[in-house]
Design a protein around this motif. Structure first.
Motif, PDB file in Angstrom:
ATOM      1  N   ILE A  76      -9.453   2.472  11.123  1.00  0.00           N
ATOM      2  CA  ILE A  76      -8.512   3.142  10.234  1.00  0.00           C
ATOM      3  C   ILE A  76      -8.432   2.367   8.930  1.00  0.00           C
ATOM      4  O   ILE A  76      -8.162   1.167   8.926  1.00  0.00           O
ATOM      5  CB  ILE A  76      -7.109   3.206  10.882  1.00  0.00           C
ATOM      6  N   ASP A  77      -8.671   3.050   7.834  1.00  0.00           N
ATOM      7  CA  ASP A  77      -8.524   2.470   6.500  1.00  0.00           C
ATOM      8  C   ASP A  77      -7.042   2.549   6.150  1.00  0.00           C
ATOM      9  O   ASP A  77      -6.477   3.647   6.086  1.00  0.00           O
ATOM     10  CB  ASP A  77      -9.373   3.265   5.505  1.00  0.00           C
ATOM     11  N   HIS A 124       0.816  -1.213   0.000  1.00  0.00           N
ATOM     12  CA  HIS A 124       0.000   0.000   0.000  1.00  0.00           C
ATOM     13  C   HIS A 124       0.855   1.270   0.000  1.00  0.00           C
ATOM     14  O   HIS A 124       0.331   2.365   0.214  1.00  0.00           O
ATOM     15  CB  HIS A 124      -0.961  -0.003   1.194  1.00  0.00           C
ATOM     16  N   GLN A 179      -1.921   6.471   3.472  1.00  0.00           N
ATOM     17  CA  GLN A 179      -1.066   7.023   2.411  1.00  0.00           C
ATOM     18  C   GLN A 179      -1.179   8.540   2.340  1.00  0.00           C
ATOM     19  O   GLN A 179      -0.258   9.216   1.899  1.00  0.00           O
ATOM     20  CB  GLN A 179      -1.462   6.464   1.037  1.00  0.00           C
ATOM     21  N   GLU A 180      -2.318   9.065   2.746  1.00  0.00           N
ATOM     22  CA  GLU A 180      -2.564  10.504   2.642  1.00  0.00           C
ATOM     23  C   GLU A 180      -1.737  11.315   3.635  1.00  0.00           C
ATOM     24  O   GLU A 180      -1.581  12.519   3.460  1.00  0.00           O
ATOM     25  CB  GLU A 180      -4.046  10.791   2.840  1.00  0.00           C
ATOM     26  N   ARG A 215      -5.553   2.272   3.461  1.00  0.00           N
ATOM     27  CA  ARG A 215      -5.307   3.037   2.239  1.00  0.00           C
ATOM     28  C   ARG A 215      -5.245   4.529   2.538  1.00  0.00           C
ATOM     29  O   ARG A 215      -4.521   5.264   1.878  1.00  0.00           O
ATOM     30  CB  ARG A 215      -6.380   2.756   1.190  1.00  0.00           C
ATOM     31  N   ASN A 216      -5.984   4.988   3.535  1.00  0.00           N
ATOM     32  CA  ASN A 216      -5.968   6.405   3.893  1.00  0.00           C
ATOM     33  C   ASN A 216      -4.695   6.819   4.616  1.00  0.00           C
ATOM     34  O   ASN A 216      -4.391   8.016   4.682  1.00  0.00           O
ATOM     35  CB  ASN A 216      -7.188   6.773   4.733  1.00  0.00           C
TER      36      ASN A 216
END
Length: 134
Positions: free
Chosen positions: A108-109, A60, A114-115, A111-112
Motif C-alpha cells: 500500500i502506497d 500525508h 489520500q484518495e 500517498r494513495n
C-alpha cells in the motif's frame, strides 16, 4: 531547561528531519522551503503525544480514522520504501513510503490512501485486507 525537541523520540526526530520540518516560535512544526510558502503541520504537543505513525500520516494529510485504524493494526504491516536500484526494501517507520500487508502480501502506497475520501470506501478497503486474515 530542555529544548522542546529533546522530548521527542529519535524516530520522531528522524521523521521531522526527513521532511525538513522546523519548529517555529509558536511551537508548530512547519515546512521551511525557500521556494514555497511555509506550511504548518502540527503542534509540538501533538508530536510529543502521538505516535510516529500518526505524525507520518498527518504529514500525508490522512484523516484520523485512517491513523487510528493503522495504529491499531500496524502489527500486520511492514514498513517499506522504494529504491530505484533495489526496488521495494524494508525500512524504519520514519522512512516509510509503503506498507506491506503481511497476510495479503499487498503493498500500500501511503500517498494513495489520500484518495479514499469516503468512510464507507475506507471500510470496504479495510474489509478487503482483513478478508486475508481469516
Amino acid at each position: 531547561m530542555l529544548k522542546e525537541t529533546e522530548y521527542l523520540s529519535k524516530e520522531k526526530y528522524n521523521l521531522l528531519k526527513k521532511y525538513n520540518l522546523q519548529l517555529n516560535d509558536d511551537l508548530y512544526w512547519e515546512s521551511n522551503h525557500k521556494k514555497y510558502p511555509k506550511v504548518k503541520f502540527f503542534s509540538n504537543k501533538f508530536a510529543k503525544n502521538h505516535s510516529t505513525l500518526a505524525l507520518l500520516f498527518y504529514i500525508h494529510k490522512l484523516c484520523y480514522a485512517k491513523i487510528k485504524y493503522f495504529e491499531k493494526n500496524f502489527n500486520k504491516y511492514i514498513p517499506y520504501k522504494y529504491d530505484y536500484k533495489k526496488g521495494f526494501i524494508e525500512c524504519e517507520l520514519f522512512d516509510m513510503e509503503f506498507m506491506l500487508h503481511i497476510p495479503s502480501n499487498v503493498i500500500i502506497d501511503i500517498r494513495n490512501l489520500q484518495e479514499i475520501k469516503n468512510i464507507d470506501e475506507f471500510h470496504d478497503f479495510c474489509r478487503y485486507l482483513e478478508s486475508y486474515e481469516l
